[in-house]
Design an enzyme around this catalytic site. Sequence first.
Site, PDB file in Angstrom:
ATOM      1  N   THR A  39       0.689  -1.306  -0.209  1.00  0.00           N
ATOM      2  CA  THR A  39       0.047   0.123   0.162  1.00  0.00           C
ATOM      3  C   THR A  39       0.728   1.185  -0.096  1.00  0.00           C
ATOM      4  OG1 THR A  39      -0.105  -0.257   2.445  1.00  0.00           O
ATOM      5  CG2 THR A  39      -2.040  -1.096   1.001  1.00  0.00           C
ATOM      6  N   HIS A  44       6.927   0.025   7.164  1.00  0.00           N
ATOM      7  CA  HIS A  44       7.077   0.868   8.269  1.00  0.00           C
ATOM      8  C   HIS A  44       7.381  -0.041   9.627  1.00  0.00           C
ATOM      9  CE1 HIS A  44       3.074   0.111   9.609  1.00  0.00           C
ATOM     10  NE2 HIS A  44       2.638   0.333   8.239  1.00  0.00           N
ATOM     11  N   HIS A  47       5.501  -3.447  10.147  1.00  0.00           N
ATOM     12  CA  HIS A  47       5.741  -4.428   9.495  1.00  0.00           C
ATOM     13  C   HIS A  47       7.046  -5.414  10.061  1.00  0.00           C
ATOM     14  CE1 HIS A  47       3.810  -1.899   6.205  1.00  0.00           C
ATOM     15  NE2 HIS A  47       3.258  -3.106   6.167  1.00  0.00           N
ATOM     16  N   LYS A  81     -10.408  -3.331   9.505  1.00  0.00           N
ATOM     17  CA  LYS A  81     -10.771  -1.900   9.101  1.00  0.00           C
ATOM     18  C   LYS A  81     -12.196  -1.449   9.242  1.00  0.00           C
ATOM     19  CE  LYS A  81      -6.236  -1.953   7.616  1.00  0.00           C
ATOM     20  NZ  LYS A  81      -5.991  -3.418   7.830  1.00  0.00           N
ATOM     21  N   ARG A  85     -10.331   0.756   1.737  1.00  0.00           N
ATOM     22  CA  ARG A  85      -9.304   1.585   1.409  1.00  0.00           C
ATOM     23  C   ARG A  85      -9.169   2.263  -0.225  1.00  0.00           C
ATOM     24  NH1 ARG A  85      -4.439  -2.752   2.113  1.00  0.00           N
ATOM     25  NH2 ARG A  85      -4.207  -2.854   4.537  1.00  0.00           N
ATOM     26  N   GLN A 175      -6.660 -14.633  -0.463  1.00  0.00           N
ATOM     27  CA  GLN A 175      -5.482 -14.614   0.442  1.00  0.00           C
ATOM     28  C   GLN A 175      -5.463 -16.291   0.589  1.00  0.00           C
ATOM     29  OE1 GLN A 175      -4.700 -12.183   3.885  1.00  0.00           O
ATOM     30  NE2 GLN A 175      -3.811 -13.966   4.774  1.00  0.00           N
ATOM     31  N   ASP A 196      -4.788 -10.571  13.858  1.00  0.00           N
ATOM     32  CA  ASP A 196      -6.034  -9.977  12.897  1.00  0.00           C
ATOM     33  C   ASP A 196      -5.942 -10.502  11.587  1.00  0.00           C
ATOM     34  OD1 ASP A 196      -3.650  -8.742  12.002  1.00  0.00           O
ATOM     35  OD2 ASP A 196      -4.569  -6.976  11.225  1.00  0.00           O
ATOM     36  N   LYS A 231      -0.953   3.209  19.914  1.00  0.00           N
ATOM     37  CA  LYS A 231      -0.515   2.529  18.812  1.00  0.00           C
ATOM     38  C   LYS A 231       0.819   2.623  18.594  1.00  0.00           C
ATOM     39  CE  LYS A 231      -1.653   1.306  14.034  1.00  0.00           C
ATOM     40  NZ  LYS A 231      -2.779   1.728  12.715  1.00  0.00           N
ATOM     41  N   LYS A 234       3.760   4.791  15.693  1.00  0.00           N
ATOM     42  CA  LYS A 234       3.275   6.106  15.323  1.00  0.00           C
ATOM     43  C   LYS A 234       3.801   6.999  16.146  1.00  0.00           C
ATOM     44  CE  LYS A 234       0.010   5.276  12.085  1.00  0.00           C
ATOM     45  NZ  LYS A 234      -0.134   5.737  10.812  1.00  0.00           N
ATOM     46  N   THR A 235       4.069   8.206  15.594  1.00  0.00           N
ATOM     47  CA  THR A 235       4.801   9.365  16.397  1.00  0.00           C
ATOM     48  C   THR A 235       3.735  10.664  16.032  1.00  0.00           C
ATOM     49  OG1 THR A 235       6.161  10.151  14.489  1.00  0.00           O
ATOM     50  CG2 THR A 235       6.884   8.590  16.281  1.00  0.00           C
TER      51      THR A 235
END
Length: 428
Positions: A39, A44, A47, A81, A85, A175, A196, A231, A234-235
């Site tokens: 995506t 990041h 992953h 989600k 998306r 999948q 998930d 989370k 994340k920053t």
Amino acid sequence: MIDILQELIWRGMLQDMTPGLEEHVKTGMRSAYLGFDPTADSLHIGHLVGVMTLLHFQRAGHKPYALVGGATGMIGDPSFKSAERNLLDKETLAYNVECIKKQLSQFLDFSDSISNKAELVNNYDWMSKFSFLDFIRDVGKHITVNYMMAKDSVKRRLEEGSGLSFTEFSYQLIQGYDFYHLWKHHNVTIQLGGSDQWGNIVTGTELIRRMEGGTAYALTVPLITKADGTKFGKTESGSVWLDPQKTSSYAFYQFWLNVSDEDAEKYIKIFTTFSKEETEALIEQHKTAPHSRTLQKALGKSVTIMVHGESEYQTALKASEILFGKSSTEDLASLDERTFLQVFEGVPMADVSKSVLDSPVEAAVFLSDVAGAFPSRGEARRMLQQGAVHINKEKWSENQPITYNQILNGRYMVIQKGKKNYFLVKFV
């Protein structure tokens, strides 16, 4: 041979697994795969949990397959989600796939010299050969709608009222077919993923059973969270990427350096390859002197070197010491502009014309009237006389004028007032 399940358990990296997996991995080299949806053009740190799972499988003597979802990326995984998306075009997806493939090769051993060399596969290679009618006839008939509807990720979307498009609904079947294809053509018997992904993974094991009467296994790792419940990864400025163009090695290192003690103790097991003995020794050392941040430093060093290499780690370390340790004008000048600005993010800054320095300017005048780093010439002189002013990390005296020589890399000057107060001048 390392017992991979015991390895994952002590590292806190095993959530669920299907029956029989423990015996399966003990009876020889097994092939396991984990998928990455393209995506974005970079992975990041979220992953990294999956990447490390594949890495630990390879270190334990098993064969890892990294699947980049050129096909599934066109749909987007609906698992947990709240909305569908935005779909990416083929060109963007193809570019993202190539970028991710390159990143994965930093972690896994793809060399032909070992029997369990890692493999990279793209599900677009086999899914693109299917027509819609062939897929629903040859694959879709094996899984009932009732089975697909029973998945928590599907039920949640329906219960929330946001609905689920047919495109998203079909994701778990595609999948599942990926697992079947790898099982049939590459002898891949284990699929890995985050917790998930459990529903999607067991759809694959079910498809293998119904289509071929075969046996396959699922293993999931916990979704990583921070101790405060927020989370992971994340920053305030967004995701922490593996691509240094998106997140510099300095910012990457700082992320790990700034995690809490509780998180550092958990993350050092998940994101490094330190042995159990090494890890426990570091934890004990940290508990003896928490202020030294032993765990955070070891974690930051290990992950930064793994992702960016030794030289980038040294750059990140040098940049980190600029604000909090001993450094020099040369250290400042060695930073690229992006890292330089990240080091001084949030520091007050003033734009000053270079023409001001066509001739030398008295230090107190420059610091107060020109740059505005001090409210008055008197305060600037007092601080200079006390030896409390540094220009580009060099102690400055009242009788030293400011000249062109103090402009770093043709653009900046760093003024330090006392130990911790910084002021940045940008020359335009």
